[in-house]
Design a protein around this motif. Structure first.
Motif, PDB file in Angstrom:
ATOM      1  N   ALA A  44       8.747  22.431  50.052  1.00  0.00           N
ATOM      2  CA  ALA A  44       8.308  22.438  48.655  1.00  0.00           C
ATOM      3  C   ALA A  44       7.634  21.112  48.331  1.00  0.00           C
ATOM      4  O   ALA A  44       7.903  20.088  48.971  1.00  0.00           O
ATOM      5  CB  ALA A  44       9.486  22.682  47.716  1.00  0.00           C
ATOM      6  N   HIS A  45       6.787  21.151  47.301  1.00  0.00           N
ATOM      7  CA  HIS A  45       5.943  20.001  46.981  1.00  0.00           C
ATOM      8  C   HIS A  45       5.672  19.987  45.489  1.00  0.00           C
ATOM      9  O   HIS A  45       5.423  21.033  44.881  1.00  0.00           O
ATOM     10  CB  HIS A  45       4.627  20.145  47.766  1.00  0.00           C
ATOM     11  N   TYR A  46       5.754  18.789  44.878  1.00  0.00           N
ATOM     12  CA  TYR A  46       5.425  18.633  43.458  1.00  0.00           C
ATOM     13  C   TYR A  46       4.837  17.246  43.253  1.00  0.00           C
ATOM     14  O   TYR A  46       5.434  16.246  43.685  1.00  0.00           O
ATOM     15  CB  TYR A  46       6.674  18.792  42.591  1.00  0.00           C
ATOM     16  N   VAL A  47       3.664  17.173  42.605  1.00  0.00           N
ATOM     17  CA  VAL A  47       3.057  15.874  42.326  1.00  0.00           C
ATOM     18  C   VAL A  47       2.510  15.812  40.903  1.00  0.00           C
ATOM     19  O   VAL A  47       2.158  16.818  40.298  1.00  0.00           O
ATOM     20  CB  VAL A  47       1.912  15.511  43.305  1.00  0.00           C
ATOM     21  N   CYS A  48       2.440  14.563  40.410  1.00  0.00           N
ATOM     22  CA  CYS A  48       1.789  14.233  39.152  1.00  0.00           C
ATOM     23  C   CYS A  48       0.681  13.226  39.436  1.00  0.00           C
ATOM     24  O   CYS A  48       0.766  12.453  40.392  1.00  0.00           O
ATOM     25  CB  CYS A  48       2.784  13.618  38.176  1.00  0.00           C
ATOM     26  N   VAL A  49      -0.339  13.231  38.598  1.00  0.00           N
ATOM     27  CA  VAL A  49      -1.479  12.337  38.755  1.00  0.00           C
ATOM     28  C   VAL A  49      -1.385  11.196  37.737  1.00  0.00           C
ATOM     29  O   VAL A  49      -1.214  11.454  36.536  1.00  0.00           O
ATOM     30  CB  VAL A  49      -2.803  13.103  38.558  1.00  0.00           C
ATOM     31  N   PRO A  50      -1.468   9.940  38.174  1.00  0.00           N
ATOM     32  CA  PRO A  50      -1.447   8.813  37.226  1.00  0.00           C
ATOM     33  C   PRO A  50      -2.635   8.859  36.266  1.00  0.00           C
ATOM     34  O   PRO A  50      -3.765   9.172  36.663  1.00  0.00           O
ATOM     35  CB  PRO A  50      -1.517   7.581  38.132  1.00  0.00           C
ATOM     36  N   VAL A  51      -2.369   8.543  35.008  1.00  0.00           N
ATOM     37  CA  VAL A  51      -3.370   8.598  33.949  1.00  0.00           C
ATOM     38  C   VAL A  51      -3.188   7.383  33.044  1.00  0.00           C
ATOM     39  O   VAL A  51      -2.058   7.042  32.689  1.00  0.00           O
ATOM     40  CB  VAL A  51      -3.217   9.892  33.115  1.00  0.00           C
ATOM     41  N   GLU A  52      -4.303   6.764  32.678  1.00  0.00           N
ATOM     42  CA  GLU A  52      -4.256   5.692  31.683  1.00  0.00           C
ATOM     43  C   GLU A  52      -4.421   6.319  30.300  1.00  0.00           C
ATOM     44  O   GLU A  52      -5.380   7.049  30.053  1.00  0.00           O
ATOM     45  CB  GLU A  52      -5.371   4.678  31.936  1.00  0.00           C
ATOM     46  N   THR A  53      -3.480   6.050  29.408  1.00  0.00           N
ATOM     47  CA  THR A  53      -3.502   6.670  28.087  1.00  0.00           C
ATOM     48  C   THR A  53      -3.316   5.635  26.994  1.00  0.00           C
ATOM     49  O   THR A  53      -2.964   4.482  27.237  1.00  0.00           O
ATOM     50  CB  THR A  53      -2.375   7.717  27.939  1.00  0.00           C
ATOM     51  N   MET A  54      -3.568   6.085  25.763  1.00  0.00           N
ATOM     52  CA  MET A  54      -3.150   5.365  24.568  1.00  0.00           C
ATOM     53  C   MET A  54      -2.048   6.195  23.933  1.00  0.00           C
ATOM     54  O   MET A  54      -2.257   7.352  23.547  1.00  0.00           O
ATOM     55  CB  MET A  54      -4.311   5.185  23.599  1.00  0.00           C
ATOM     56  N   LEU A  55      -0.847   5.633  23.863  1.00  0.00           N
ATOM     57  CA  LEU A  55       0.301   6.301  23.260  1.00  0.00           C
ATOM     58  C   LEU A  55       0.728   5.496  22.036  1.00  0.00           C
ATOM     59  O   LEU A  55       1.173   4.354  22.172  1.00  0.00           O
ATOM     60  CB  LEU A  55       1.467   6.382  24.250  1.00  0.00           C
ATOM     61  N   GLY A  56       0.557   6.082  20.862  1.00  0.00           N
ATOM     62  CA  GLY A  56       0.907   5.363  19.656  1.00  0.00           C
ATOM     63  C   GLY A  56       0.133   4.073  19.493  1.00  0.00           C
ATOM     64  O   GLY A  56       0.644   3.088  18.946  1.00  0.00           O
ATOM     65  N   GLY A  57      -1.108   4.054  19.988  1.00  0.00           N
ATOM     66  CA  GLY A  57      -1.958   2.881  19.869  1.00  0.00           C
ATOM     67  C   GLY A  57      -1.732   1.821  20.926  1.00  0.00           C
ATOM     68  O   GLY A  57      -2.355   0.757  20.878  1.00  0.00           O
ATOM     69  N   ILE A  58      -0.869   2.101  21.898  1.00  0.00           N
ATOM     70  CA  ILE A  58      -0.548   1.135  22.946  1.00  0.00           C
ATOM     71  C   ILE A  58      -1.032   1.666  24.294  1.00  0.00           C
ATOM     72  O   ILE A  58      -0.751   2.816  24.639  1.00  0.00           O
ATOM     73  CB  ILE A  58       0.969   0.876  23.002  1.00  0.00           C
ATOM     74  N   PRO A  59      -1.752   0.868  25.096  1.00  0.00           N
ATOM     75  CA  PRO A  59      -2.146   1.318  26.443  1.00  0.00           C
ATOM     76  C   PRO A  59      -0.900   1.552  27.298  1.00  0.00           C
ATOM     77  O   PRO A  59      -0.036   0.677  27.396  1.00  0.00           O
ATOM     78  CB  PRO A  59      -2.985   0.152  26.978  1.00  0.00           C
ATOM     79  N   CYS A  60      -0.816   2.726  27.899  1.00  0.00           N
ATOM     80  CA  CYS A  60       0.352   3.096  28.704  1.00  0.00           C
ATOM     81  C   CYS A  60      -0.084   3.855  29.952  1.00  0.00           C
ATOM     82  O   CYS A  60      -1.086   4.576  29.934  1.00  0.00           O
ATOM     83  CB  CYS A  60       1.312   3.985  27.912  1.00  0.00           C
ATOM     84  N   ARG A  61       0.688   3.681  31.002  1.00  0.00           N
ATOM     85  CA  ARG A  61       0.505   4.497  32.205  1.00  0.00           C
ATOM     86  C   ARG A  61       1.364   5.747  32.059  1.00  0.00           C
ATOM     87  O   ARG A  61       2.575   5.670  31.836  1.00  0.00           O
ATOM     88  CB  ARG A  61       0.927   3.722  33.454  1.00  0.00           C
TER      89      ARG A  61
END
Length: 302
Positions: free
Chosen positions: A74-91
């Motif tokens: 079995a295999h499960y992955v997520c892709v890293p994304v640069e976001t703005m969460l509540g006005g703060i830069p977050c990974r």
């Protein structure tokens, strides 16, 4: 590389959980599993997997695999994304590919792999994980993995634009969640070997994007905000292809302008798609759909 502390054995005999790796030895195993689970699926393409898993400027995929000796169960992955969460830069992470070999289905491996992934991601400083799930998979994410059902995506078809140009700056400044696109991340996203994306500069930091849908005369359409305006001219700007445009996503009410777009009729629409979200670290507990920006660029619809 993820810490070896996350190597573990699940309840099933003979199975070992290991962090996913975007390497020349593991990518063929992932492609083979996808071919077994989804015959004919395009995601088994080696060039695509290398692009998605290894070349993302935000980092390689984060996930877990279940191995039975040398066999990938079995295999499960997520892709890293640069976001703005509540006005703060977050990974953050975009929940994406999952597959379980038929011989190991029904043992709850997806849930175990996801839980291990989120535990490791929290330790590594990721703020949240989000995804776009269909009607079949949404209940499992909510019930077993404590995701929030943020909102069903708008699904519309039409011509022209879907937003008010003058409202973009304020919408981005006041948003609770949006993808933080830079020239580097957009160049990577546009170079998808299975379905390249075309870009067109609209105004200031506002760009539009199109991609194939597989239906003649119909293209996927979205609009986004480029974080680094001085680097915008480095992107390739082209004419938008002719044809009807499909918009899948979410926009704050003050930004959305669907005047020449109509809801896709239920008989033509695929399974409803829902934005789901889970806090991991510093992210907000829940998202407000009225303060969320999401388009096809931000998930794997096309």
């Amino acid at each position: 590389m993820p810490s070896s502390a996350f190597l573990r054995r699940p309840d099933g005999p003979g199975l070992t959980l290991r962090p996913s790796l975007a390497s020349p030895t593991t990518l063929p195993a992932y492609a083979s599993l996808f071919r077994t689970c989804f015959p004919g699926a395009a995601i088994a393409n080696p060039a695509y997997l290398n692009w998605l898993y290894a070349e993302n400027p935000s980092g390689p995929v984060v996930g877990f695999d279940a191995w039975a000796g040398d066999t990938l169960a079995a295999h499960y992955v997520c892709v890293p994304v640069e976001t703005m969460l509540g006005g703060i830069p977050c990974r953050c992470l975009l929940s994406l590919n999952t597959a379980t070999h038929p011989a190991w289905q029904g043992q709850g491996l997806f849930t175990r792999l996801a839980q291990a992934t989120y535990e490791m991601a929290t330790t590594d400083g990721y703020a949240a994980v989000y995804g776009v799930a269909n009607a079949n998979s949404t209940p499992g994410f909510l019930r077993k993995l404590a995701f929030q059902a943020v909102a069903p995506l708008e699904a519309r078809i039409g011509i022209g634009s879907v937003s008010r140009t003058e409202a973009w700056s304020e919408a981005c400044a006041s948003s609770m969640f949006r993808h933080r696109w830079t020239a580097a991340s957009l160049r990577w996203r546009m170079s998808n070997p299975l379905n390249p994306v075309q870009a067109r500069h609209l105004n200031g930091q506002q760009w539009s994007f199109t991609a194939r849908t597989g239906r003649p005369g119909v293209v996927a359409y979205g609009e986004s905000w480029l974080e680094q305006p001085d680097h915008g001219p480095e992107l390739s700007s082209s004419r938008s292809p002719l044809g009807l445009r499909v918009f899948l996503g979410l926009m704050p009410p003050a930004l959305a302008a669907y005047g020449r777009f109509v809801p896709i009729p239920a008989v033509l629409k695929p399974s409803p798609l829902n934005l789901i979200y889970r806090r991991l670290g510093a992210g907000p507990e829940m998202l407000d759909p009225a303060a969320t920006l999401l388009g096809f660029l931000d998930f794997d619809a096309f």
